[in-house]
Design a protein around this motif. Sequence first.
Motif, short mmCIF file in Angstrom:
data_model
loop_
_atom_site.label_atom_id
_atom_site.label_comp_id
_atom_site.label_asym_id
_atom_site.label_seq_id
_atom_site.Cartn_x
_atom_site.Cartn_y
_atom_site.Cartn_z
N UNK A 28 11.84 22.33 -17.03
CA UNK A 28 11.52 22.75 -18.08
C UNK A 28 11.20 24.28 -17.88
N UNK A 29 11.37 24.21 -16.20
CA UNK A 29 11.31 26.14 -15.97
C UNK A 29 9.43 26.82 -15.11
N UNK A 30 8.72 24.85 -15.06
CA UNK A 30 7.53 25.45 -14.67
C UNK A 30 7.17 24.49 -12.89
N UNK A 31 6.67 25.81 -12.65
CA UNK A 31 5.90 25.19 -11.43
C UNK A 31 5.19 24.09 -11.48
N UNK A 32 5.23 22.98 -10.88
CA UNK A 32 4.59 22.17 -10.50
C UNK A 32 2.28 22.46 -10.13
N UNK A 33 3.28 23.95 -8.83
CA UNK A 33 1.29 24.50 -8.94
C UNK A 33 1.27 25.35 -10.42
N UNK A 34 1.84 25.17 -11.02
CA UNK A 34 1.35 26.19 -12.80
C UNK A 34 0.61 25.21 -13.62
N UNK A 35 0.20 24.09 -12.70
CA UNK A 35 -0.50 22.98 -13.48
C UNK A 35 -1.57 22.53 -12.75
N UNK A 36 -2.56 21.91 -13.27
CA UNK A 36 -3.65 21.48 -13.19
C UNK A 36 -3.55 19.84 -13.07
N UNK A 58 -4.03 10.91 -8.36
CA UNK A 58 -3.77 12.47 -7.74
C UNK A 58 -2.82 11.83 -6.72
N UNK A 59 -1.42 12.50 -6.86
CA UNK A 59 0.10 12.57 -5.98
C UNK A 59 0.63 10.98 -6.02
N UNK A 60 0.14 10.25 -7.13
CA UNK A 60 1.30 9.29 -6.89
C UNK A 60 2.04 9.01 -8.39
N UNK A 61 2.30 8.21 -8.80
CA UNK A 61 3.94 8.47 -9.67
C UNK A 61 3.62 9.36 -10.63
N UNK A 62 2.29 9.04 -11.72
CA UNK A 62 2.44 9.83 -12.92
C UNK A 62 2.51 11.00 -12.18
N UNK A 63 1.76 12.64 -11.43
CA UNK A 63 2.26 13.10 -11.10
C UNK A 63 3.28 13.53 -10.79
N UNK A 64 4.30 12.47 -10.01
CA UNK A 64 5.30 12.91 -9.43
C UNK A 64 7.19 13.20 -10.56
N UNK A 65 6.01 12.18 -11.23
CA UNK A 65 7.30 11.97 -12.21
C UNK A 65 7.28 13.07 -13.90
N UNK A 66 6.08 14.22 -14.04
CA UNK A 66 5.44 15.19 -14.97
C UNK A 66 6.21 16.36 -14.11
N UNK A 67 5.67 15.90 -12.74
CA UNK A 67 6.56 17.23 -12.11
C UNK A 67 7.61 17.89 -12.21
N UNK A 68 8.78 16.11 -12.48
CA UNK A 68 10.01 16.37 -12.40
C UNK A 68 10.05 16.74 -13.85
N UNK A 69 8.95 16.50 -14.81
CA UNK A 69 10.09 16.80 -16.29
C UNK A 69 9.12 18.01 -15.91
N UNK A 70 8.15 18.97 -15.38
CA UNK A 70 7.84 20.73 -15.42
C UNK A 70 9.07 21.38 -15.13
N UNK A 71 9.30 20.61 -13.78
CA UNK A 71 10.98 21.97 -13.50
C UNK A 71 11.52 21.59 -13.58
#
Length: 328
Positions: free
Chosen positions: A170-178, A155-168
């Motif tokens: 696409x118009x998805x807030x990172x907090x809307x994904x668990x 958690x809170x490492x590379x995978x979550x960081x880069x995935x968050x960037x792609x979520x944003x």
Amino acid sequence: MQLTRIVVAGMAVALALSACGGGGGEGQDGTAGTTSAGGLEKTQLLVGVVPVPSSASLFIAERRGFFKEEGLTVKTEIIQAPTAVMPKIVNGSMDAFMTSYVVLMTINDSGAAKLKLFQHTMGGAPNVSGVVVAKGSPVKTVADLKGKTVAVNVLKALGQTVTNAHLQEAGVRPEDVKFVPVSFADQLGALSTGKVDAAWLVEPFLSAAKKSGATQIVDTTSGVTEGVPIDGWGVTEQWVSKYPKTAAAFHRALAKAQQIAGADRKAIDEVVPTYTQIPADTAAAMTLGTFTMEADKASVQKLADLMHGYGYLKAKVDVAQLFASVGG
């Protein structure tokens, strides 16, 4: 410059531990005597190695005698994560270690140590990491991950960081994904049983997942995250100051090997099976990131800013301060 190797960050979790490296006849702290050639403050080093392809430069240097040429004897200890060996790094019983940029910045931010990136190793490349879903999943795009559960190795490492960037993007807030922590080795099982809706994977796990029928919905080492740095060799600020001639000699040997890794894929394929559990045929076939001499500083800053923006770092990072200054 393309992404620093993501492969590293993840694969270590599932690869078995095994010690490697030669012995030495020096004192317990490796400081007995100096070499006649360079007057090194220390001639025996212990290096923490994550068993992933981006550690290859050290084993190329050992195999080709670059350490010996510099008057150094290098022992290695296989580690699963840099955080686990911080006590050894801080007290000086371990000299250097393989680390992702994410982990190095996180440790510095915590105040546990003052670390420097000693030598860059690997940058990411297309399809080195990505998010996959099970065959037949209704999740078709990264935007479909809203309200879903995504497995990452840490958690809170590379995978979550880069995935968050792609979520944003696409118009998805990172907090809307668990996001939930699941080791790479267990992620396919979690997908198939429905425990998670998607999983962030790196090579060689990414290729294995696609072979088993999983579908990749986003390449997290391209697009908005192209150029994101992955890893390198880390040391403490104090170590470089205490052993400047040794640091310079160690750096020269690693840099020579890094140049070879960047120019000759076969050199990497030859050593990877010797310190990992990756079979030779798999090593030769998997997608690797780019072995370059230096990381693109702008890309490092972008990663640091993303981590700070997501709250993974308390303080903003000046990446110019991350890199060790090594003479010789």
